[in-house]
Motif scaffolding. Sequence first.
Motif, short mmCIF file in Angstrom:
data_model
loop_
_atom_site.label_atom_id
_atom_site.label_comp_id
_atom_site.label_asym_id
_atom_site.label_seq_id
_atom_site.Cartn_x
_atom_site.Cartn_y
_atom_site.Cartn_z
N HIS B 125 41.21 38.06 33.79
CA HIS B 125 41.92 37.47 34.93
C HIS B 125 41.19 37.77 36.24
O HIS B 125 41.24 36.97 37.17
CB HIS B 125 43.36 37.99 34.98
N LEU B 126 40.55 38.94 36.32
CA LEU B 126 39.77 39.25 37.52
C LEU B 126 38.62 38.25 37.66
O LEU B 126 38.30 37.80 38.75
CB LEU B 126 39.21 40.67 37.45
N MET B 127 38.03 37.92 36.52
CA MET B 127 36.96 36.93 36.53
C MET B 127 37.50 35.59 37.03
O MET B 127 36.86 34.91 37.83
CB MET B 127 36.43 36.79 35.10
N PHE B 128 38.70 35.23 36.56
CA PHE B 128 39.33 34.00 37.05
C PHE B 128 39.53 34.06 38.55
O PHE B 128 39.18 33.13 39.27
CB PHE B 128 40.68 33.78 36.36
N TYR B 129 40.06 35.19 39.01
CA TYR B 129 40.34 35.35 40.44
C TYR B 129 39.07 35.14 41.26
O TYR B 129 39.06 34.40 42.25
CB TYR B 129 40.92 36.75 40.64
N GLY B 130 37.97 35.78 40.84
CA GLY B 130 36.73 35.68 41.59
C GLY B 130 36.16 34.28 41.58
O GLY B 130 35.83 33.71 42.63
N THR B 131 36.07 33.67 40.40
CA THR B 131 35.43 32.36 40.31
C THR B 131 36.31 31.27 40.94
O THR B 131 35.79 30.31 41.49
CB THR B 131 35.13 31.98 38.85
N TYR B 132 37.62 31.45 40.85
CA TYR B 132 38.49 30.43 41.44
C TYR B 132 38.35 30.43 42.95
O TYR B 132 38.30 29.37 43.57
CB TYR B 132 39.94 30.71 41.03
N GLU B 148 35.91 45.91 40.32
CA GLU B 148 36.89 46.50 39.41
C GLU B 148 36.59 46.14 37.96
O GLU B 148 36.81 46.94 37.05
CB GLU B 148 38.30 46.05 39.79
N ARG B 149 36.09 44.92 37.74
CA ARG B 149 35.76 44.51 36.38
C ARG B 149 34.69 45.43 35.82
O ARG B 149 34.68 45.76 34.64
CB ARG B 149 35.28 43.06 36.41
N GLU B 150 33.81 45.87 36.69
CA GLU B 150 32.73 46.76 36.28
C GLU B 150 33.29 48.06 35.69
O GLU B 150 32.77 48.55 34.68
CB GLU B 150 31.86 47.05 37.51
N ARG B 280 48.80 34.45 36.80
CA ARG B 280 47.73 35.35 36.32
C ARG B 280 47.71 36.64 37.12
O ARG B 280 47.50 37.72 36.57
CB ARG B 280 46.38 34.64 36.42
N MET B 281 47.92 36.53 38.44
CA MET B 281 47.91 37.75 39.26
C MET B 281 49.03 38.68 38.84
O MET B 281 48.84 39.90 38.74
CB MET B 281 48.06 37.40 40.75
N LYS B 282 50.22 38.12 38.59
CA LYS B 282 51.36 38.96 38.18
C LYS B 282 51.14 39.52 36.78
O LYS B 282 51.60 40.62 36.47
CB LYS B 282 52.65 38.15 38.22
N GLU B 283 50.47 38.74 35.93
CA GLU B 283 50.24 39.21 34.56
C GLU B 283 49.39 40.47 34.54
O GLU B 283 49.55 41.31 33.67
CB GLU B 283 49.55 38.11 33.75
N MET B 284 48.48 40.58 35.50
CA MET B 284 47.66 41.79 35.56
C MET B 284 48.55 43.01 35.77
O MET B 284 48.34 44.06 35.16
CB MET B 284 46.63 41.66 36.67
N ASN B 285 49.56 42.87 36.63
CA ASN B 285 50.50 43.99 36.84
C ASN B 285 51.18 44.38 35.54
O ASN B 285 51.32 45.56 35.23
CB ASN B 285 51.58 43.57 37.86
#
Lengths: 204, 385
Positions: B125-132, B148-150, B280-285
Amino acid sequence: MHNELVTLLNSKANGCDATTAEVECGDQPIFVEAAHINAALKALKESTYEFNVLQLITGCDFEDRIEISYILASFTKNHEVIIKTKLAKPSSDAILDIDSVCDLWLAAGFLERETYDMFGVRFNGNPDLRRILCPDDWEGWPLRKDYVVQEKYKHMLVNPQNKINTDDLYFFDRQKKEAAEPKLWSGSWKKPEFPAEVEAKGEK
Amino acid sequence: MSHDESLDTTPMQSENLKSELLTLNMGPQHPATHGVLRVEIKTDSEIIAEATPHLGYLHRCMEKHCEHLDYRGIIPFVDRMDYLAAMSMEWGYCLTIEKMLGTEVPRRAQYIRTMVAELQRVASHLMFYGTYAIDLGAFSPFLYAFQERETILRIFEELSGARLLYNYIWLGGVWNDMTDDHLRRIAAFCDRMDGELEKYHTLVGMNKIFRDRTANVGVLTAEDCYSYGATGPILRASGVDWDLRKTRPYGIYQELDFESIVGTGEMGTLGDCWDRYYVRMKEMNESLKIIRQCLEGIEEGPIQGKVSKIVKVPAGEIYMRTECPRGELGYHLISDGGKIPYRLKVKSSCFTHTAMLSHMAPGQMIADFVASIGSIDIVLGEVDR
C-alpha cells in the motif's frame, strides 16, 4: 448444499442434467451439460442462493475432452460453487464451441478470452473474442497438453538453439521416461538435434 | 475594395468544423501505466470515447510452467506474479496445497505468516501511495513512502535473504525463524508508522489539488463491482463490506481483532478514486493493529509442520482464495494424485480489474483516466502471469 443446487438446476434449466458426486478431499464440483451452460448459470444467479459474482472461467485439457470450470461465488450469502462442463474433443487440434455467459456477468468477457487463447474453446456470443495474452496471430493453444511451440513467429526464430536451456530439456526428457504416463509431461519445446558432445553431457 | 470587405466575417461555427476521433496509444512504455499495460484510447479532443486495454506484454507462461514442476518448486514461481506482494502470493499457494494434504501448521509459523503478510500489505500500500501521488503530479510522497518501505524490506531481507521475491513461506510452515531482534524491530516499526501514516494522509489526502483530482472521478458502483468481479479495496471502496479475512477466515485471522474498512464517499461520490485511496490508507492502520496483536500473542515452538519429502497431492480439485493487498487471489488446483499438478489456474484480481478500465474511461478526461488507472493499483506481473 450441492444436492439442493443439483435439484434446483434440474428443475430450472431444462435438460442441463446436473450431477454431482461426493469427493474424498477438496471441493465438490457439479457437472452440467455444455449445451445448457448459460441457462444453468442464469438459474443459479437468479436463485435464492444469490451467486452474484463470477470468479473464474478456466479449462483443463484431458485426452478426449476439455473440461471448462465456472466458479461462482455469492458475496451476500457467502458461499461458492464449482460448475463444470465437458466438451468432447473429436480430434487433437479441433476448436470447440460453447455458449458465452457475457450477458450475465461482464467479468466473463476477459475470462472467456483467456480460455479461448489458452485452450481454443470458442465462446459463441462473446462480443470481443480475440486472443488476450498471446499475440493475435499466434498458432496453437498453449495450455493443451499436446502443444508444441511454433518454430517461427513472423521472421523470428522462436526457439534459437543457442538460447535453449539444455538442462531443462534433458530434465523433461528424464521425467518423461520415469513418469508412468508420459503424456502428463508435455514439455512444449521441440527438442532440436544437438551436437554429439552436448548430447553426451546431457545424458549423464 | 474597402478594408472591411476583404475579411471574411462569418463567425466560426463549431458545427461547421470537421472533427473525428483520434486514436492514441497509452503504453506499453508509459510511466503512468505501472508496468507494460497498453491502453488504446479513442479521444474526442480531451474526452475519452473508448478505451481498450491490451495485455500480454509480460506473459511468462507461468501456468504452463507449473504443469512441469513439483509442488515445492512452484513457490518461487508464484512469487513472480505480484512481485510487490510476494509473501501474500506464497501464502495463498501454500494454504491451497496444505488444505489438500491436511497439513497442520504450527502456531508459531501461523503467527509469523500473518505478520509477514500484513507487513507486505503495508509495503504494497505504501508503494501505491507513492506511485499514485506521482501519477497526480506530486513527487515527494514517493520518497516518504519508500523510506518506510525500506524498513520492511530490510526485515524481509534478513528473514529470507531476498528483498523482493522471498521463497520464505514453505509448505507446512516457514523457512526461517524470527529472532527476538526481528520482533523488536517490527514493534519499533509499528510505533513509528502510526505517526507517519497520519503525516502521509495530511500531506496527500488533505491536499486540495489531490482531492479535486480524485473526488467524483472514476466512480464504480457496487453493481459494477459485482458484475466485473472486483474484489479487495476496490469492492470495499464501493461500500461493500467484504473482506475474506473476516468473512471466510483463514490462518489465525478469526482470533484477531480488526475492522474491514469500507468506503464512505465523504469527499464526493461513493466508490470514486478518493475512496479507493482512503480505504488503502486506513487498511494500513488495521494491518499495524494485526501485527501488534501477533507480536503479543506469538508463541514459542516449531516453525515447520510435517510434510513428506516428496509431496503428492491426492486426486481431486480445490479452489482456495485469500485476501491479498490488491484483491482476492484464488488458486484452482486440479490434481491427479501425482508429484506435479495436472492444472493450476491462478485467479488474479488485477486481471479482472483491468477489464474495468474500459468501463471507467468513456466520458473521462485523459488526465482523469490516469488517476483511474492509478487508483485500481494493478501489477502487470499478476495480470499477465
